[in-house]
Design a protein around this motif. Structure first.
Motif, PDB file in Angstrom:
ATOM      1  N   ASP A 194       0.843  -1.197   0.000  1.00  0.00           N
ATOM      2  CA  ASP A 194       0.000   0.000   0.000  1.00  0.00           C
ATOM      3  C   ASP A 194       0.880   1.249   0.000  1.00  0.00           C
ATOM      4  OD1 ASP A 194      -2.123   1.836   0.368  1.00  0.00           O
ATOM      5  OD2 ASP A 194      -3.225   0.356   1.552  1.00  0.00           O
ATOM      6  N   PHE A 195       0.346   2.323  -0.580  1.00  0.00           N
ATOM      7  CA  PHE A 195       1.034   3.620  -0.544  1.00  0.00           C
ATOM      8  C   PHE A 195       0.413   4.542   0.502  1.00  0.00           C
ATOM      9  CE2 PHE A 195       1.398   2.206  -5.001  1.00  0.00           C
ATOM     10  CZ  PHE A 195       2.772   2.250  -5.155  1.00  0.00           C
ATOM     11  N   THR A 196      -0.650   4.088   1.163  1.00  0.00           N
ATOM     12  CA  THR A 196      -1.461   5.013   1.968  1.00  0.00           C
ATOM     13  C   THR A 196      -1.443   4.705   3.453  1.00  0.00           C
ATOM     14  OG1 THR A 196      -3.432   3.636   1.654  1.00  0.00           O
ATOM     15  CG2 THR A 196      -3.009   5.368   0.025  1.00  0.00           C
ATOM     16  N   LEU A 197      -0.455   3.940   3.914  1.00  0.00           N
ATOM     17  CA  LEU A 197      -0.416   3.550   5.318  1.00  0.00           C
ATOM     18  C   LEU A 197       0.630   4.324   6.110  1.00  0.00           C
ATOM     19  CD1 LEU A 197      -0.700  -0.326   4.902  1.00  0.00           C
ATOM     20  CD2 LEU A 197      -2.499   1.251   5.583  1.00  0.00           C
TER      21      LEU A 197
ATOM     22  N   GLY B 251      11.556   2.640  -2.866  1.00  0.00           N
ATOM     23  CA  GLY B 251      11.805   2.130  -4.203  1.00  0.00           C
ATOM     24  C   GLY B 251      11.569   3.200  -5.238  1.00  0.00           C
ATOM     25  N   HIS B 252      11.728   2.812  -6.500  1.00  0.00           N
ATOM     26  CA  HIS B 252      11.515   3.744  -7.609  1.00  0.00           C
ATOM     27  C   HIS B 252      10.581   3.099  -8.632  1.00  0.00           C
ATOM     28  CE1 HIS B 252      15.245   5.295  -5.838  1.00  0.00           C
ATOM     29  NE2 HIS B 252      14.886   6.471  -6.352  1.00  0.00           N
TER      30      HIS B 252
ATOM     31  N   LEU C 179      13.875  -1.908  -6.269  1.00  0.00           N
ATOM     32  CA  LEU C 179      14.276  -1.727  -4.886  1.00  0.00           C
ATOM     33  C   LEU C 179      15.716  -2.190  -4.736  1.00  0.00           C
ATOM     34  CD1 LEU C 179      11.097  -1.912  -4.792  1.00  0.00           C
ATOM     35  CD2 LEU C 179      11.373  -2.925  -2.538  1.00  0.00           C
ATOM     36  N   ALA C 180      16.318  -1.820  -3.640  1.00  0.00           N
ATOM     37  CA  ALA C 180      17.678  -2.310  -3.382  1.00  0.00           C
ATOM     38  C   ALA C 180      17.678  -3.831  -3.278  1.00  0.00           C
ATOM     39  CB  ALA C 180      18.217  -1.689  -2.093  1.00  0.00           C
ATOM     40  N   GLU C 181      16.537  -4.396  -2.788  1.00  0.00           N
ATOM     41  CA  GLU C 181      16.462  -5.841  -2.578  1.00  0.00           C
ATOM     42  C   GLU C 181      15.922  -6.593  -3.791  1.00  0.00           C
ATOM     43  OE1 GLU C 181      14.713  -3.645  -0.839  1.00  0.00           O
ATOM     44  OE2 GLU C 181      15.603  -3.531   1.174  1.00  0.00           O
ATOM     45  N   ASN C 182      15.284  -5.892  -4.716  1.00  0.00           N
ATOM     46  CA  ASN C 182      14.557  -6.579  -5.783  1.00  0.00           C
ATOM     47  C   ASN C 182      14.318  -5.609  -6.940  1.00  0.00           C
ATOM     48  OD1 ASN C 182      12.661  -7.893  -7.410  1.00  0.00           O
ATOM     49  ND2 ASN C 182      11.616  -8.848  -5.679  1.00  0.00           N
TER      50      ASN C 182
ATOM     51  N   GLY D 130      10.990   6.318 -12.676  1.00  0.00           N
ATOM     52  CA  GLY D 130      12.109   6.762 -11.859  1.00  0.00           C
ATOM     53  C   GLY D 130      11.704   7.485 -10.596  1.00  0.00           C
ATOM     54  N   GLN D 131      10.403   7.776 -10.456  1.00  0.00           N
ATOM     55  CA  GLN D 131       9.913   8.515  -9.289  1.00  0.00           C
ATOM     56  C   GLN D 131      10.138   7.710  -8.012  1.00  0.00           C
ATOM     57  OE1 GLN D 131       5.794   9.655  -9.631  1.00  0.00           O
ATOM     58  NE2 GLN D 131       5.511   9.697  -7.417  1.00  0.00           N
ATOM     59  N   ALA D 132      10.697   8.344  -6.992  1.00  0.00           N
ATOM     60  CA  ALA D 132      10.907   7.687  -5.703  1.00  0.00           C
ATOM     61  C   ALA D 132       9.583   7.561  -4.968  1.00  0.00           C
ATOM     62  CB  ALA D 132      11.906   8.475  -4.865  1.00  0.00           C
ATOM     63  N   THR D 133       9.393   6.447  -4.256  1.00  0.00           N
ATOM     64  CA  THR D 133       8.154   6.243  -3.506  1.00  0.00           C
ATOM     65  C   THR D 133       8.431   5.371  -2.307  1.00  0.00           C
ATOM     66  OG1 THR D 133       5.829   5.579  -3.710  1.00  0.00           O
ATOM     67  CG2 THR D 133       7.448   4.181  -4.785  1.00  0.00           C
TER      68      THR D 133
END
Length: 363
Positions: free
Chosen positions: A291-294, A305-306, A323-326, A345-348
């Protein structure tokens, strides 16, 4: 899980074709009376070999298979009281639909008057009584599948085996037949053992699923338990879709753990069996659980991530992130819930609860 009164029991079963490599390795499995059990796994995992041994078309190299307490090893297929449906249906092309269905009854010397009655009943069961006089070549794939199923059920077997019977159907018809087959099982109460490599099919139809890999059952459980609580990395990645990240177990408290990802991020997750502090682990989190809203939830896990790719699927949106992991991290969002914009490329920041991810032993 062992049934109190199993209809089928595999006891210490080994199967090798060359005397050196075991395709099935020390299998112990109880099949419960009246259940719909699916044997699920990739090609070469041993699932079809188990079905063929139960049907009598293959023999165990070692061990014993029991049906209702009777050892089957030396009983030929036609005396096992088992119905079988194959992927290619194996209908006799020169016979009518009714003759195909009646065939197992004739082999068993059932009186002619009873054959007619039971054939009609079987045809009505699959709602194809109006096609009794047609030849198989005049039927659609879905109709042929139903006729093959009616033939397998007409002599009222103790057990019905289905070897990828929906594999030749197109997507829409296959999904329709999954529901029909599930309802037929519910109405009849007969024990069914179904082989497939299609995870969605297994989740839709089964009471329990036995997940095979390399000749061994990795986990046998209900569809919900397999999806929500996989036992190991193979089950987590084979059942449905998941995102995998790796790290080291730092803390274990009851059914939860603290995992330090290789990137340095600290994650709280449900803990699978077999984890140990200081040992490597695999973190599994489903695409629909992100989710992006928590951001206001202080107990949520957060990773950065990006955005890399936006994929429209009609009823949902898929976002691929790096992500750094995936580098192939997927998020699934219902289309009517997607409010954001997409810029490559947007960071999130991604959020997910500890109850929505699971750490399991590394495969």
């Amino acid at each position: 899980m062992s049934a109190v009164d199993p209809i089928v029991r595999f006891e210490n079963i080994q199967k090798s074709y060359d005397g050196e490599v075991n395709i099935v390795k020390n299998l112990n499995l109880d099949i419960e009376r009246g259940e719909f059990l699916t044997l699920l796994g990739p090609s070469g995992s041993g699932k079809s070999t188990c079905l063929m041994m139960l049907a009598g078309f293959e023999s165990p190299t070692q061990g014993t298979i029991y049906l209702d307490g009777q050892a089957l090893n030396k009983i030929p297929p036609y005396k096992r009281d088992i119905g079988v449906v194959f992927q290619n249906y194996a209908l006799f092309p020169h016979m009518s639909v009714a003759e195909n269905i009646a065939f197992p009854l004739g082999v068993r010397k059932v009186p002619k008057s009873e054959i007619e009655q039971r054939t009609k009943k079987a045809l009505d069961m699959v709602r194809l009584g109006h096609l009794a006089d047609r030849k198989p070549i005049q039927l659609s794939g879905g109709q042929q599948q139903r006729i093959a199923l009616a033939r397998a059920l007409v002599f009222e077997p103790k057990l019905v085996l289905l070897d990828e019977p929906l594999g030749a159907l197109d997507k829409n018809l296959r999904e329709q037949m999954q529901i029909e087959l599930k309802h037929l099982h519910e109405n009849l109460g007969v024990t069914m053992v179904f082989v497939t490599h299609d995870q969605s099919e297994a989740l839709t139809m089964s009471d329990r699923i036995a997940v095979f890999n390399d000749g061994i059952i990795q986990q046998i459980d209900s569809p919900t338990a397999l999806y929500e609580r996989p036992a190991n990395e193979f089950v987590a990645t084979f059942i449905g879709e998941t995102n995998v990240m790796r790290g080291t177990v730092e803390q274990l408290i009851n059914n939860t753990c603290q995992l330090r990802l290789n990137s340095g991020a600290l994650i709280h997750a449900e803990a699978g069996a077999g984890l140990q502090i200081g040992q490597p682990a695999c973190l599994s989190v489903r695409p629909e659980r992100i989710d992006f809203t928590l951001a206001s939830d202080a107990e949520c896990n957060r990773i950065n991530g990006h955005l890399a790719e936006y994929i429209y699927h009609g009823d949902h949106i898929r976002l691929r992130l790096t992500l750094a992991e995936n580098d192939d991290f997927m998020i699934k969002v219902p289309a009517n819930h997607w409010q954001g914009s997409f810029t490559p490329g947007q960071a999130t920041e991604l959020c997910f609860r500890a109850s929505d991810c699971r750490a399991v032993p590394v495969a």
